[in-house]
Design an enzyme around this catalytic site. Sequence first.
Site, PDB file in Angstrom:
ATOM      1  N   CYS A  64       0.808  -1.125  -0.103  1.00 30.89           N
ATOM      2  CA  CYS A  64      -0.090  -0.015   0.014  1.00 30.89           C
ATOM      3  C   CYS A  64       0.928   1.248  -0.247  1.00 30.89           C
ATOM      4  O   CYS A  64       1.788   1.614   0.791  1.00 30.89           O
ATOM      5  CB  CYS A  64      -1.030   0.032   1.346  1.00 30.89           C
ATOM      6  SG  CYS A  64      -1.704   1.594   1.548  1.00 30.89           S
ATOM      7  N   CYS A  81       0.281   3.686   2.883  1.00 28.12           N
ATOM      8  CA  CYS A  81       0.548   3.112   4.178  1.00 28.12           C
ATOM      9  C   CYS A  81       2.501   3.332   4.298  1.00 28.12           C
ATOM     10  O   CYS A  81       2.824   3.529   5.446  1.00 28.12           O
ATOM     11  CB  CYS A  81       0.532   1.560   4.423  1.00 28.12           C
ATOM     12  SG  CYS A  81      -1.333   1.268   4.169  1.00 28.12           S
ATOM     13  N   ASP A  95      20.707  16.330 -33.530  1.00 28.46           N
ATOM     14  CA  ASP A  95      21.999  16.861 -33.942  1.00 28.46           C
ATOM     15  C   ASP A  95      22.264  16.033 -35.264  1.00 28.46           C
ATOM     16  O   ASP A  95      21.632  14.930 -35.286  1.00 28.46           O
ATOM     17  CB  ASP A  95      23.164  16.393 -33.059  1.00 28.46           C
ATOM     18  CG  ASP A  95      24.305  16.784 -33.581  1.00 28.46           C
ATOM     19  OD1 ASP A  95      24.735  17.575 -34.133  1.00 28.46           O
ATOM     20  OD2 ASP A  95      25.260  15.720 -33.512  1.00 28.46           O
TER      21      ASP A  95
END
Length: 695
Positions: free
Chosen positions: A11, A14, A392
């Site tokens: 979680c 949590c 480039d």
Amino acid sequence: MAEYKLQGLSCANCAREMEEEIQKLDHGDDAKILFNSSKLIVSDDIALHKVEKILAGDGAALVKESAEGSDHQHDHSRGNGKRLLLFIGLSFLLFAAAIITESYWNETAAIILYLSGAALSGYSTFLKGLKNLFKFKFNIDTLMTIALIGAFGIGEWKEATLVAILFGINEYLEGLGMEKARKSMETLLKVAPKEAILVTGQAEKIIQITDLQVGDIVLVKAGAKIPSDGMVVDGKSSVNEAAITGESMPVDKSIGEEVFGGSINNEGVLRVKISKAYEDSSLAKILHLVEEAQETKTPTEQFINRFAKYYTPLIIVVAAVVMLIPPLFNGDWGAWFYQGLAVLIVGCPCALIISSPIAIISGIARNARNGILIKGGVFLEQLGRIETIAFDKTGTLTKGEPHVEKMVVYDESQFLQIAGSIEKTSSHPLAKAVMKKVEEHSILLTEPSEIDTIAGQGIEAVVNGKKYWLGNEASIRQDALTQKVRSDVEMLKNEGFTLVAVSNEKRVLGLFGIADEIRPESKNIVAELYKAGVKSTVMLTGDHHKTAEKVAAATGLTDYYASLLPDMKVEKVKELTRTGKTAMVGDGINDAPALATADLGIAMGKGTDSAIETADVVLMQDHLGKLPMAVKIAKRVNAIIKLNISLALGLKIIALLLTIPGLLTLWIAILSDMGATVLVTLISLTVLFEKRTLK
């Protein structure tokens, strides 16, 4: 700082709360819980037993080091998941038995079965929630605990038990989804070799990879991993470089050629001289950056985490309003108390919090498997928003190697023979291009008796007793410069070629038109980028206008800017970023400032270290072939995160609207929460699997 692997961390909210608790301890200021990689970083001076107590309060724990190492860790995570699944299964059986008992036998016995079923699947949530209540700490567990106590308190045994079971399933699936994403990343990180066979004289001994030193000679047997970057000093074989470049085709290696650590030797035996200690090798840098990338919070994630912090207390207030205000007008306290409990369950922010991390980890892991190193979730999100890509020219759209693209021949018998005889000993890039063309015709070359370099012109040489000149337009003798030659010289210059003329005193033997060879795949890559959603592509080059125009036309670029010095490139990138999100692609030292200035810097992996260090995204190949795929994956991740947030909030809003007519029930509430979490998790994981769509 010490680093520990965690188990039982499913979680995100949590994890954030535990991190805050640990940071309150002595020496805990710098503590971090890395949710995505399931790790804890704390000071060496912190009281570890107090940390373990905080972790245990939320069902998490440190994984202790053991002889089995990482395998031991995996056993824990599997064990926790299996145990939770077993409890959920038993809870469901008890729930079914309670329904039958209630219908055909005794209500008291049924209540005992309901309570037993709820306790089995929801005991950890209930215990954590009770602790939080006493601490006045309001999170998901607190919401669920209040809802369960309330439901049991008003006699809703069946629905309360169903809520506990469905929440248990929700927790299991949420953990499973996160674990799947982590496993994908862990599999990627396992490519690092552990040991090497060190050769000292005639002896061989196995040493740890970390003990390797620059200059060591190692033996790499068929099927073994090359331990670190180095050079082949003996043997010949094909090598699988997929771990570094993402390219599955084997690459032939022989004496004098460089090899990457982590590559697999397919056949034969190689002796490799180590050029970099393992921690400085390409593979080690990639793995370190990929690990770091998991924990880089995107702006979306940061917003969700801030939102979730205030969202849960707000839901409790809303639930209290639902319980207390409507009954004042119609007096049905029981019904509105029930509706308020349902609001608490709808308020769980699980789906919202998980809507971003799984998709981000999946996107980073998927790209890394393809040899595309994205240095953080924030850069993955940025890549998906890019509107303009600036390239480039040299080494990206072109090969960075001059080659003869056009020849104007006036004397077929002498032109290539004289050019080859003069250039064969030269190491100049233009000389190499000329020799490559000469070698295509299998011509017998002559050793010059004299050879001199003329500054600003080229070379003067005597071959077979006659004097010849090879060089630019200025090297041509005045008597040899006819109107036809002048016209051809102008034509080659107008077409963007570098001119190399071969002449004697009386006439020009021929002209070479030399250019930086355009990569054959460049045009297709630019077209694929447009299909992926990139609006414009531009080229920034220090080369002259005609060359730039030619490359831009051949590759299908939107625009080009020529004759730019590094500081001018930076200014042009700043100008582009003002019109939209801009990425810069380069591979050299001169590109590093522009890469840093752009909204997103993309470097070719076989470019310079400075370009790779500066860049936010690294293509670990020497071409742009994987760039369109990286853009597509990034855009897909962004779309999934938006969809996930919409689903997470949308389902909750629909459920909350059901409180107006009084139709919201506990099981609808938990199904809306669980449904959102399951959908969000499954949709996020599609990033790992939808290979055909992204090719």
